[in-house]
Structures are given as structure tokens and as C-alpha cells.
Design a protein around this motif. Structure first.
Motif, short mmCIF file in Angstrom:
data_model
loop_
_atom_site.label_atom_id
_atom_site.label_comp_id
_atom_site.label_asym_id
_atom_site.label_seq_id
_atom_site.Cartn_x
_atom_site.Cartn_y
_atom_site.Cartn_z
N CYS A 234 0.82 -1.21 0.00
CA CYS A 234 0.00 0.00 0.00
C CYS A 234 0.86 1.26 0.00
CB CYS A 234 -0.93 0.00 1.20
SG CYS A 234 -2.30 -1.15 1.01
N GLU A 238 0.58 3.97 -2.93
CA GLU A 238 0.22 5.37 -2.68
C GLU A 238 1.28 6.30 -3.28
OE1 GLU A 238 -0.13 6.71 1.42
OE2 GLU A 238 -1.67 8.15 0.83
N ARG A 239 2.54 5.92 -3.13
CA ARG A 239 3.60 6.75 -3.70
C ARG A 239 3.47 6.80 -5.23
NH1 ARG A 239 8.53 5.17 -0.90
NH2 ARG A 239 7.83 6.61 0.68
N LEU A 242 0.60 9.12 -6.33
CA LEU A 242 0.93 10.54 -6.31
C LEU A 242 1.86 10.90 -7.47
CD1 LEU A 242 -0.24 10.34 -3.31
CD2 LEU A 242 1.18 12.33 -2.91
N LEU A 243 2.80 9.99 -7.74
CA LEU A 243 3.76 10.26 -8.81
C LEU A 243 3.08 10.23 -10.18
CD1 LEU A 243 6.89 10.64 -9.15
CD2 LEU A 243 6.96 8.22 -9.76
N MET A 264 -7.57 -1.83 2.82
CA MET A 264 -6.47 -0.87 2.97
C MET A 264 -6.36 0.04 1.75
SD MET A 264 -3.78 -3.60 4.63
CE MET A 264 -2.41 -2.63 5.20
N SER A 267 -8.94 2.75 1.77
CA SER A 267 -8.56 3.87 2.62
C SER A 267 -7.63 4.83 1.86
CB SER A 267 -7.89 3.31 3.88
OG SER A 267 -7.19 4.30 4.57
N GLU A 271 -8.49 8.78 0.79
CA GLU A 271 -7.66 9.90 1.24
C GLU A 271 -7.06 10.68 0.09
OE1 GLU A 271 -4.94 8.41 4.23
OE2 GLU A 271 -6.62 7.84 5.51
N ASN A 272 -6.93 10.04 -1.08
CA ASN A 272 -6.34 10.72 -2.23
C ASN A 272 -7.39 11.05 -3.29
OD1 ASN A 272 -3.24 10.71 -1.79
ND2 ASN A 272 -3.88 8.64 -1.24
N LYS B 7 2.02 18.05 -0.13
CA LYS B 7 1.59 16.84 0.55
C LYS B 7 2.15 15.66 -0.22
CE LYS B 7 -2.56 14.26 1.67
NZ LYS B 7 -2.22 13.17 0.75
N GLY B 8 3.04 14.92 0.43
CA GLY B 8 3.63 13.75 -0.22
C GLY B 8 2.89 12.51 0.20
N ALA B 9 3.44 11.35 -0.18
CA ALA B 9 2.77 10.10 0.14
C ALA B 9 2.80 9.83 1.64
CB ALA B 9 3.40 8.95 -0.62
N GLU B 10 3.86 10.25 2.34
CA GLU B 10 3.90 9.92 3.76
C GLU B 10 3.92 11.11 4.69
OE1 GLU B 10 7.19 7.75 5.26
OE2 GLU B 10 8.71 8.90 4.19
N ASN B 32 -4.19 5.76 7.79
CA ASN B 32 -5.27 4.93 8.33
C ASN B 32 -5.30 3.52 7.75
OD1 ASN B 32 -6.52 6.83 10.12
ND2 ASN B 32 -7.04 7.99 8.27
N TYR B 33 -4.59 3.29 6.64
CA TYR B 33 -4.65 1.94 6.07
C TYR B 33 -3.86 0.94 6.89
CZ TYR B 33 -0.09 2.92 3.83
OH TYR B 33 1.22 3.23 3.59
N ARG B 34 -2.84 1.40 7.64
CA ARG B 34 -2.06 0.42 8.38
C ARG B 34 -2.39 0.47 9.87
NH1 ARG B 34 3.37 3.51 6.38
NH2 ARG B 34 3.13 5.35 7.67
#
Lengths: 325, 207
Positions: A234, A238-239, A242-243, A264, A267, A271-272, B7-10, B32-34
Motif C-alpha cells: 500500500c 500510494e507513492r 501521487l507520482l 487498505m 482507505s 484519502e487521495n 503533501k507527499g505520500a507519507e 489509516n490503512y495500516r
């Protein structure tokens, strides 16, 4: 006119039929797995014994005869050589005998396209997770249109890791969905978490989890390993989201049957502000319909292959496939 | 008031001032996913490790922001003004000459880090800021390591290779290979070839 697809990558032998993107039939039979991994030659023998029955079953289900088939797709790879050969020979036999065009299909493209078709998604970020593969890909906009790999496992596929763990822990039948069941209600034990950019590795986690079985319950180890592995997937997804700036996420392949993984990813997509799409389990498991679907797209977009060029490739990489539709 | 820069991934990045200096606050947000246990340990460990690595990088003279303060999931860093290298590469806004110069600089900076036992972990054009003097500043050591492992160093080079065109990469590689006082570059590049062969279903050559 309909297209027949034959799938025989690993434990499943499947035959499916498609017409204009619609699935008319999807038959399959699975080699019984209990406490051991797959011995390719034995699985191939099983497939060969069931080839006629499954293909005939698909034609009957669709209410069609061979005369109604305008193209035949089969899985070229990636997969186990002996198993792939059975599907290829079956496809060639029907094709040559009835003078029907033949299409070698990439297995991963099958999983991706069948999900895109089901939800009418055009350009998603894809998390493809199965036994032998774990990749994050999306279509490139270069002239050679193909699925570009953003990140992938640097060692084994996530499904292989889950299956190997199941065997070590004595979970029966030894595969991923049973690991998920064993993990219910577990407590967390700290485990190694390895993400390198958008790539990840699973063997370190597997070794750690296998050793942890000596001093911990199967439930706690299964829970911790699954949570860790899915979190790694995940984070990388997610990275990549965004990329790549994609708005849709597709998760597909055998491990996409996992409810926890989909939860997961759900979620992450919320959020994105992205949408998550996962096909039904019968399409995420290996099946012939997805191969038929891709073969139809190959045929409609003008691809054609000489019979002698239709072979198998155990290491047929997803990013080497030209997407012509 | 702190303002959100990115806002990055983490993490989210906030712009503010601290002791009269322009700073970036790097705030690793809850995912929230983990599960809580994995989430909090990752945020805490990565924040601490990032601070340690950035301090080591500053100490050896690499161009990185200075660490001013460390919290449990928050870092306060000096703010670097400039353009992100990935935007320059995509938008073609810098002229060709500049991009090649910047890629050479990025190669030298990486050699400097590696010579001092620092691995970045996510060395792509998205993590390089180009200032007005066309100098490369390295940011985001969130996946970094203090290690002399050839494997980890090779992954740094690989990530850059994947993030730019072949021409820009060759320019980057040339300066990485020819940096003074750094003798392991050839070994790193050999390991890089190994890693690429190990990738799933990569075409392998015999012998």
C-alpha cells in the motif's frame, strides 16, 4: 463472432468465451492443493486430462459451437512451462484444425484488462498481485504503448510468500486465503518492513515470520506478516499514485481476492480522492475469460500471428507487451 | 501560521519560521490503512533516522537542508528555495545545457554521500531542488540508511536511472563514476547490473 480464451499458467486450467467485451462463458478446474507446492509436470498432466472437458464445457455454457469462434487466445506467459504448453497445444490444435486465428496473450494483461472492462476504467494505476508477481504499473503514453512498471517485488511475489508461510505454519490447504483466516484476531509482533522507493522485498519478511513461529502462535505471526506485507504494498502504491497522478486504482490478480488488502487500498483511495476497482473473485482468480477478452482486443486492433510464432515464454514480462487498443 | 507547501505520500510539508529562519516542517501523518502499531513505529523510526542521516550528510558537506529540531514524527528543516528537478526535466524549462550540468552535480552529490556511508533510498529527480545558482540540493532522506552496502548504493543509482532519460542518466553516471576520493563507484555499477538481472522475468544473458 465470439473469441475463445485458454488459460493454463499455474494451478488453474480455464476456458472462457467473450463477444464484444461481454463474457459468455468462464469455465475452470483447479489442481487440488493441500500441503505442498506445485510440481509443474504433475499439474500439466492434470491440465491435459481436463482440457477437453473444460473447453467443451465453456462452449456449451455459451451455447456455441467451434464454428462460431472467430479467434483463439491462449496464455503465452509468464507461468510454469509445462502448464503453459498444455494450453498452447490445445489452442493450436483447435485453431489449426478449424483455421481460426491464434493470439498469444500475456497473463497479467488479462487480469488488468478484465477489470478495466468490468468497470469501464480507461487509465488506472494498477496493483497486480498474484502468486508469482507483485507489480505496480500504468499505461505509458509513449509511442510504444505499454504498461510501465512503477514498482515491483525485487524477489518473490506476495502470493508465493503467503503460500510458503502457510506450508511452514502447517496451515491447510496451504494458500493465502487460509493465511488470512488464520490471522483473524491476531496480535502484532514487530517484523521487518522493506520498501525501496516503489519497490519492495518479501523474502526477509518470510524468513523472519517462519522463525517467529518457534516462539509465537500461528495466529499472531500470520496476522503480523500479512499486515506488514500489505502495508508495504500500500505504501508503494500510494507513492506511485501521487507520482503518476492517476485518478483510478485497479487491484487485480489472485491476491486481489483479499478483503483486508482491498480495505487498505480503499482507505488510500479515499484519502487521495481516487476510485478503487476490484473485479469479483472469479475474475481475480486465474480464468479463461480474461484471456478471451484480451485476444478479442488484439484481433479487433489488427494484430495477427503466424502459428509458428505462437510459443510460450515463462518470463514474459508485462512491460514488453505492446498495447494496441 | 504554518502554511502547507506540499503533501507527499507519507508526510505533509509546512512552511513556517523558526528562530527567525524560514523553515520547512516535515510532519509524518497517520496512515489509516495500516494498523496503529506499524504506523506509529514507522513514523517514529523514519523521523529519527532521517534526522540522523541528514545531520551526517550536512557534516560531510553535502547540499542538504539543516536539521533544526526533531520531534516524535516531526522534523524542522531549513527551507531551500528553488525548482524541483522533476518539473524542470518534464517541463523542459531549464535549457539543455543546464539540465546536464545539474545531473552532473546530482551525480557528484550522490558520490559524496556514498563515500561517507550515506544512502538516500529514494534518489529520484522528485527529491532534488535546483537553486538559482543551478546547484542541486538533496531532500527527503525518509528512506535513507547509514550503510556502505553496495546493494543499497546501487539502488540509489538505479532509481535515478529509472527516473530520467538515457542521455541525462549517462551524464549523471559519468560524474558519479569520476568523483574524486570515491573508489567504489565501479563496484556499485556492477552491482546495479546484478539487481536489474534479478528483477522478475528480466531477460537474462548467459556467461
Amino acid at each position: 463472432m465470439a473469441v475463445l480464451g485458454i488459460e493454463s499458467t499455474a494451478h488453474t486450467f480455464g476456458a472462457g468465451i467473450c463477444e464484444k467485451g461481454r463474457i459468455l462463458a468462464n469455465r475452470k478446474i483447479m489442481y487440488p492443493i493441500w500441503d505442498k507446492g506445485l510440481i509443474p509436470a504433475k499439474v500439466a498432466e492434470f491440465h491435459a486430462a481436463n482440457t477437453y472437458k473444460v473447453i467443451r464445457g465453456a462452449l456449451t455454457e455459451a451455447g456455441l459451437g467451434v464454428a462460431d469462434i472467430s479467434g483463439i487466445g491462449y496464455t503465452k506467459g509468464p507461468g510454469l512451462g509445462p502448464c503453459l504448453s498444455v494450453g498452447m497445444v490445445a489452442a493450436k490444435t483447435i485453431a489449426v484444425k478449424n483455421d481460426i486465428p491464434l493470439f498469444p496473450v500475456n497473463h497479467a494483461v488479462g487480469h488488468i484488462e478484465v477489470t478495466k472492462q468490468a468497470f469501464h476504467v480507461k487509465d488506472p494505476l494498477v496493483l497486480y498481485v498474484s502468486g508469482g508477481n507483485s507489480q505496480i504499473v500504468a499505461l505509458s503514453d509513449e509511442r510504444f504503448r505499454h504498461y510501465m512498471v512503477y514498482g515491483e517485488t525485487l524477489d518473490v511475489g506476495i502470493g508465493n510468500m503467503l503460500d510458503s508461510f502457510a506450508r511452514a505454519a502447517g496451515i491447510l490447504p496451504a494458500w493465502g486465503s487460509e493465511v488470512a483466516r488464520a490471522a483473524l484476531g491476531g496480535s502484532y509482533i514487530k517484523m521487518p518492513y522493506t520498501v525501496k522507493g516503489m519497490d519492495f522485498t518479501f523474502t526477509g519478511l518470510l524468513t523472519f515470520a517462519t522463525r517467529a513461529l518457534e516462539n509465537n502462535s500461528v495466529r499472531d505471526v500470520a496476522y503480523s506478516m500479512q499486515e506488514t506485507a500489505f502495508s508495504m504494498l500500500c505504501e508503494a502504491t500510494e507513492r506511485a499514485l501521487l507520482l503518476s497522478k492517476k485518478k483510478d486504482i485497479v487491484v487485480c490478480g489472485g491476491v486481489a481476492q483479499s478483503d483486508r488488502l482491498k480495505q487498505m487500498l480503499g482507505s488510500i483511495s479515499r484519502e487521495n480522492r481516487a476510485n478503487l476497482f476490484a473485479a469479483t473473485n472469479d475474475l481475480n482468480a486465474d480464468n479463461g475469460a480474461m484471456i478471451a477478452l484480451v485476444a478479442e482486443k488484439m484481433q479487433d486492433s489488427g494484430q495477427s500471428y503466424a502459428v509458428d510464432d505462437c510459443g510460450i515464454s515463462q518470463r514474459y514480462r508485462l512491460d514488453s507487451v505492446k498495447i494496441t487498443w | 501560521m504554518p502554511k502547507i507547501i506540499d503533501k507527499g505520500a507519507e508526510a505533509r510539508l509546512l512552511g513556517s519560521t523558526f528562530l527567525g529562519v524560514d523553515v520547512v516542517i516535515k510532519d509524518r501523518v497517520r496512515k489509516n490503512y495500516r494498523i496503529e502499531e506499524i504506523d506509529s513505529s514507522i513514523r517514529k523510526e523514519r523521523t529519527r533516522s532521517e534526522a540522523r542521516i541528514m545531520c551526517a550528510a550536512s557534516a560531510c558537506g553535502a547540499r542538504v537542508p539543516l536539521v533544526l529540531w526533531v520531534g516524535s514524527s516531526v522534523l524542522v528543516l531549513t527551507r531551500i528555495y528553488g525548482a524541483m528537478l522533476n518539473r524542470l526535466v518534464e517541463g523542459g524549462r531549464a535549457d539543455g545545457q543546464d539540465l546536464f550540468g545539474i545531473m552532473s552535480d546530482a551525480g557528484r552529490q550522490l558520490a559524496l554521500l556514498h563515500r561517507n556511508g550515506i544512502v538516500h533510498g529514494d534518489y529520484t529527480t522528485a527529491n532534488i531542488i535546483v537553486d538559482r545558482q543551478h546547484k542541486a540540493w538533496i531532500i527527503d532522506f525518509g528512506l535513507g540508511e547509514l550503510t556502505s552496502s553496495l546493494e543499497s548504493r546501487a539502488v540509489d543509482v538505479l532509481l535515478m536511472k529509472r527516473s530520467v532519460s538515457a542521455a541525462l542518466y549517462s551524464c549523471f553516471l559519468e560524474s558519479y563514476l569520476s568523483s574524486r576520493g570515491y573508489d567504489d563507484a565501479d563496484k556499485v555499477v556492477a552491482r546495479l547490473a546484478d539487481i536489474e538481472r534479478r528483477g522478475r522475468y528480466q531477460k537474462r544473458t548467459l556467461g
